[in-house]
Design a protein around this motif. Structure first.
Motif, PDB file in Angstrom:
ATOM      1  N   ILE A  27       4.716   1.116   1.350  1.00 22.13           N
ATOM      2  CA  ILE A  27       4.945   0.084   2.373  1.00 22.13           C
ATOM      3  C   ILE A  27       4.564  -1.293   1.848  1.00 22.13           C
ATOM      4  O   ILE A  27       3.479  -1.475   1.284  1.00 22.13           O
ATOM      5  CB  ILE A  27       4.181   0.428   3.672  1.00 22.13           C
ATOM      6  CG1 ILE A  27       4.761   1.735   4.246  1.00 22.13           C
ATOM      7  CG2 ILE A  27       4.273  -0.714   4.685  1.00 22.13           C
ATOM      8  CD1 ILE A  27       4.313   2.077   5.634  1.00 22.13           C
ATOM      9  N   LEU A  28       5.471  -2.225   2.010  1.00 19.05           N
ATOM     10  CA  LEU A  28       5.250  -3.595   1.543  1.00 19.05           C
ATOM     11  C   LEU A  28       5.532  -4.552   2.690  1.00 19.05           C
ATOM     12  O   LEU A  28       6.603  -4.518   3.296  1.00 19.05           O
ATOM     13  CB  LEU A  28       6.189  -3.888   0.360  1.00 19.05           C
ATOM     14  CG  LEU A  28       5.943  -5.188  -0.418  1.00 19.05           C
ATOM     15  CD1 LEU A  28       6.635  -5.109  -1.791  1.00 19.05           C
ATOM     16  CD2 LEU A  28       6.413  -6.424   0.303  1.00 19.05           C
ATOM     17  N   LYS A  82       0.875  -1.161   0.000  1.00 21.32           N
ATOM     18  CA  LYS A  82       0.000   0.000   0.000  1.00 21.32           C
ATOM     19  C   LYS A  82       0.916   1.215   0.000  1.00 21.32           C
ATOM     20  O   LYS A  82       1.694   1.405   0.946  1.00 21.32           O
ATOM     21  CB  LYS A  82      -0.900  -0.010   1.231  1.00 21.32           C
ATOM     22  CG  LYS A  82      -2.003   1.044   1.202  1.00 21.32           C
ATOM     23  CD  LYS A  82      -2.996   0.804   2.336  1.00 21.32           C
ATOM     24  CE  LYS A  82      -4.127   1.807   2.332  1.00 21.32           C
ATOM     25  NZ  LYS A  82      -5.104   1.556   3.411  1.00 21.32           N
ATOM     26  N   VAL A  89      10.143  -0.690   2.908  1.00 18.35           N
ATOM     27  CA  VAL A  89       9.695   0.660   2.594  1.00 18.35           C
ATOM     28  C   VAL A  89      10.362   1.048   1.274  1.00 18.35           C
ATOM     29  O   VAL A  89      11.588   1.081   1.185  1.00 18.35           O
ATOM     30  CB  VAL A  89      10.074   1.658   3.712  1.00 18.35           C
ATOM     31  CG1 VAL A  89       9.694   3.078   3.319  1.00 18.35           C
ATOM     32  CG2 VAL A  89       9.401   1.280   5.023  1.00 18.35           C
TER      33      VAL A  89
END
Lengths: 136, 136, 136
Positions: free
Chosen positions: C28-29, C25, C134
């Motif tokens: 951010i992973l 999203k 990130v």
């Protein structure tokens, strides 16, 4: 400077130490480890929803949801759930309960990532779950 | 493109593998799992602050703080602390030490979220803590 | 409103419950807990790469990498790796395998933070790893 806000659902007991049930800063919301305690009743000790994995898992998920909602988030914002079980033989049953629970939540977004590991927990607790959410 | 910066407090031993004691990228700072090792002395093996939960908890918290500060953060920026204990009977004592420690830190913000679980740790280590902070 | 995207590498089996192998999203992973399962073969049950810590560690790292890459990230974007082992005596060997693996990855950025704890895992699994990245 973005405010860091404590999230304290009305249903929750006071944390047993100086931590918050959840914190939100900007678009990041962290839910502290939740267990299967029933909604707080004044003058009563924290009480698990029941001895079974089903009762505790459903209550734990509801407790995570309470923190999310009190912080302005929903399950759809959750990126990661960490599931702590005490017994590897509970994995399959937990997954069934978990799947049925999320089926009912009518997620609009894809499900979060998840890690499940097997640890010790105090007393008769069988499950603990925490969550990282990214809003917006 | 935001730089990803390794955080290496002067007090810390070299990590035992290719990882960083902390990393910061933009406003996100992650502290690696800290244990109760005393400040590094050249030529000496990493040495726990002592055999007791109190000694190790206080040193571990100081080691987390060292990483936070070397990365430009403070306890106030911490969103989540993960506390790993080896023994469920240590929960109450850890909470007392934790509360007294944070009482002295004069936090301006609300306390972080926290998860505590019970795992195995190497050697005589009784506690490990890591932290996620969001700055700014 | 930023989309939350499920990351599903072609090599991966379907998750055993309603969670995603990875989600992204914005920048951010989050990679879900990966274990040492070989790339998925239709009609076959998930199968560990082998009984040894070496085989499982290398396959687990490759499985984390598959999720990162399917989500548009690389090892360089990883802020935190959580390593779950089942046996404290595996720490040193895991570190050797881990170091050699990352030596070959030619990281351009500093290594991520890491926490290693010792938990129970199902079946003959010896290691599980998840990751927070990130990007950008």
């Amino acid at each position: 400077m973005t405010d860091k806000i404590a999230i304290t659902p009305a249903t929750h007991t006071d944390p047993p130490a100086k931590f918050s049930h959840g914190v939100r800063k900007g678009n990041i919301l962290q839910v502290a480890g939740q267990v299967g305690f029933l909604p707080h009743v004044d003058g009563q000790e924290p009480t698990p929803a029941g001895p079974t994995l089903r009762e505790q898992t459903l209550q734990t998920l509801e407790n995570v949801r309470s923190v999310l909602e009190a912080g302005g988030a929903t399950w759809d914002d959750v990126m990661m759930l960490r599931v702590y079980l005490t017994d590897t033989t509970h994995f399959e049953e937990m997954n069934e309960i978990y799947n049925a629970y999320f089926e009912e939540q009518n997620l609009k977004e894809v499900p979060s990532a998840r890690t499940t590991v097997y640890v010790g927990l105090p007393g008769d607790l069988l499950i603990e779950i925490d969550a990282l959410a990214v809003l917006g």
